[in-house]
Design an enzyme around this catalytic site. Structure first.
Site, PDB file in Angstrom:
ATOM      1  N   GLU A 286       0.838  -1.205   0.000  1.00 20.68           N
ATOM      2  CA  GLU A 286       0.000   0.000   0.000  1.00 20.68           C
ATOM      3  C   GLU A 286       0.874   1.257   0.000  1.00 20.68           C
ATOM      4  OE1 GLU A 286      -3.413   0.148  -0.289  1.00 20.68           O
ATOM      5  OE2 GLU A 286      -3.096  -1.975  -0.718  1.00 20.68           O
TER       6      GLU A 286
ATOM      7  N   TRP B 106       1.988   1.639  -3.517  1.00 23.11           N
ATOM      8  CA  TRP B 106       0.911   2.229  -4.335  1.00 23.11           C
ATOM      9  C   TRP B 106       0.956   3.752  -4.232  1.00 23.11           C
ATOM     10  CZ3 TRP B 106      -2.308   1.193  -8.127  1.00 23.11           C
ATOM     11  CH2 TRP B 106      -2.723  -0.116  -8.370  1.00 23.11           C
TER      12      TRP B 106
ATOM     13  N   TRP C 264     -21.013  11.645 -19.950  1.00 23.02           N
ATOM     14  CA  TRP C 264     -21.431  11.597 -18.551  1.00 23.02           C
ATOM     15  C   TRP C 264     -22.846  12.176 -18.393  1.00 23.02           C
ATOM     16  CZ3 TRP C 264     -18.188   8.695 -15.998  1.00 23.02           C
ATOM     17  CH2 TRP C 264     -16.819   8.731 -16.270  1.00 23.02           C
TER      18      TRP C 264
ATOM     19  N   ASN D 240     -10.990   2.170   3.143  1.00 25.21           N
ATOM     20  CA  ASN D 240     -10.527   2.076   1.761  1.00 25.21           C
ATOM     21  C   ASN D 240     -11.394   1.168   0.900  1.00 25.21           C
ATOM     22  OD1 ASN D 240      -8.446   2.854  -0.205  1.00 25.21           O
ATOM     23  ND2 ASN D 240      -7.958   0.673  -0.225  1.00 25.21           N
TER      24      ASN D 240
ATOM     25  N   TRP E 185     -15.987  11.256 -12.916  1.00 24.60           N
ATOM     26  CA  TRP E 185     -15.133  10.931 -11.774  1.00 24.60           C
ATOM     27  C   TRP E 185     -14.547  12.186 -11.132  1.00 24.60           C
ATOM     28  CZ3 TRP E 185     -10.072  12.519 -11.825  1.00 24.60           C
ATOM     29  CH2 TRP E 185      -9.480  12.793 -13.064  1.00 24.60           C
TER      30      TRP E 185
ATOM     31  N   TRP F 174      -9.376   7.505  -7.870  1.00 25.58           N
ATOM     32  CA  TRP F 174     -10.621   7.789  -8.584  1.00 25.58           C
ATOM     33  C   TRP F 174     -10.539   7.321 -10.028  1.00 25.58           C
ATOM     34  CZ3 TRP F 174     -15.549   8.806  -7.694  1.00 25.58           C
ATOM     35  CH2 TRP F 174     -15.917   9.141  -6.389  1.00 25.58           C
TER      36      TRP F 174
END
Length: 432
Positions: free
Chosen positions: A254, A257, A285, A320, A338, A361
């Site tokens: 993590e 990441w 959208w 998360n 988004w 996102w």
């Protein structure tokens, strides 16, 4: 005299640039700037992040005063503050830790030019990551766009000495003697105390050792809550990596990441505003404002989504696993851009970090680098069965769940899924 500029490194211990400044042999005067260019973009006068920063600065100020020095805290545009300081103090160098976000890079470029024009060096150091900028590249010399090979390259390049703490706390005898100064109050910078406290990190051996087994269960207090402290630098990334190496490789992944997303934003700053994958830059959208507000308020009729949004609104935190579910629901089920969700999280999360927020996102939307495939769409009800089957987390945040007061689902998930797939396929066809 040299200036040390605190930014995302609000600690005296294990601080790279502070250690280098103190080793320079010149007296060091610490500075923090409440950047008005950033503050004016914050809409909530009770923003908990500003309260947390102010509390942390107050503690740093007290520690420095005990050593006969001080913490200068100024409010304004960095260029203007720096110009004023150049008139007040005989500065020879400015030390700071590097920041990689687009705004920060522009700010530092401008400050560098300003200082060089006065013959003053602006010295930046790596502190908030183990690997920065161009330190982890493919064999072809390009930035990684897929996490797993980046992670493998990160681990191959890592040596334990890279997590050795800097001795900054042992070097504080090099501080500039200075009479006491007064910190501006929250009111002085246009804010008021927040009601939401920043959680203390939970770095117990039990939490870290069980992290890979319990991290997806939002009803448990089974995560480190470290993210806001990494964001503002009250804990060093080197300390975090040392703990991960000792206790849990999943937790280390993590942290990797986080660095993956940072290098993506550094190399592709346009991804903060535009979908990374060009084939998804033409999605039609729906972005219905009333539906967006229901999502914001946690009144969608999908209990895990609603619980997550209510937790975020009440605490500035969201688990998360739940972040992935609520993001997928907004983008795929409601077909809302988004960027709307990213901006909402940016205004609410205590641990808001642009690289991770944008990266996650875009991952959920299927539009980013190494994102989940666009056709992978979380089923909110299936996620409940997997991760909150006893509804403990849901009932904590949605007390009316299971009663007539709880709203019906605002969309049919199967129909919404088909609608999203059609919109994504249409965008792909547009770019062919």
């Amino acid at each position: 005299m040299v200036l040390f500029w605190f930014r995302r490194d609000l600690r005296l211990h294990d601080n790279s640039a502070l250690s280098h400044a103190l080793a320079s042999g010149q007296p060091v005067l610490p500075l923090f700037i409440f950047d008005s260019d950033i503050l004016t973009k914050l809409s909530d006068p009770h923003d908990a992040r500003i309260t947390f920063i102010h509390q942390t600065l107050t503690s740093l100020h007290q520690q420095l005063e005990q050593r006969g020095s001080t913490l200068l805290v100024r409010h304004g545009r960095p260029l203007e503050v720096m110009a004023q300081l150049l008139q007040e103090y005989p500065l020879q160098e400015v030390y700071t830790n590097r920041d990689y976000e687009p705004y920060a890079r522009l700010r530092d470029s401008e400050v560098t030019k300003q200082l060089l024009g006065k013959g003053i060096a602006f010295r930046g150091y790596k502190d908030q990551v183990i690997f920065e900028q161009d330190e982890i590249l493919t064999k072809g010399g390009t930035p990684y766009k897929v996490y797993t090979p980046y992670k493998n390259a990160w681990k191959s390049a890592f040596t334990e000495s890279m997590a050795t703490p800097y001795p900054s706390e042992e070097q504080l005898h090099g501080l500039q003697p200075h009479p006491a100064t007064t910190l501006p109050t929250l009111a002085d910078i246009g804010f008021a105390a927040a009601e939401i406290p920043t959680p203390s990190p939970s770095l117990s051996e039990t939490v870290l050792r069980q992290y890979d087994k319990t991290r997806n269960l939002p009803a448990l207090d089974a995560t480190s809550r470290l993210s806001p402290h990494l964001r503002f630098g009250t804990v060093s990334v080197r300390q975090a990596v040392q703990l991960a190496l000792q206790h849990n490789d999943t937790w280390l992944q993590e942290l990797i990441w986080r660095e993956f997303f940072m290098q993506l934003l550094f190399h592709f700053p346009e991804s903060a505003e535009e979908s990374f994958a060009q084939k998804f830059r033409h999605i039609d959208w729906r972005s219905n404002e009333k539906e967006f507000q229901l999502w914001c308020d946690g009144k969608t009729g999908f209990p895990l989504v609603d619980a997550g949004m209510r937790e975020l609104n009440a605490t500035g935190f969201m688990h998360n696993r739940v972040r992935m579910v609520v993001a997928s629901f907004l983008v795929k089920d409601l077909l809302i851009d988004w960027r709307w969700g990213e901006a909402y999280f940016a205004g609410k999360l205590l641990d808001y970090e642009q690289a991770s927020n944008v990266g996650n996102w875009q991952w959920a939307a299927g539009t980013g680098a190494d994102a989940q495939p666009y056709f992978r769409i979380f089923n909110p009800d299936s996620q409940v069965k997997k991760f909150d089957k006893d509804h403990r987390y849901i009932k904590r945040w949605v007390p009316e769940f299971g009663t007539s007061a709880y709203p019906a689902p605002m969309v049919d998930h199967a129909e919404a899924r088909d609608r999203a797939l059609a919109a994504y396929k249409k965008s792909i066809a547009y770019t062919l």
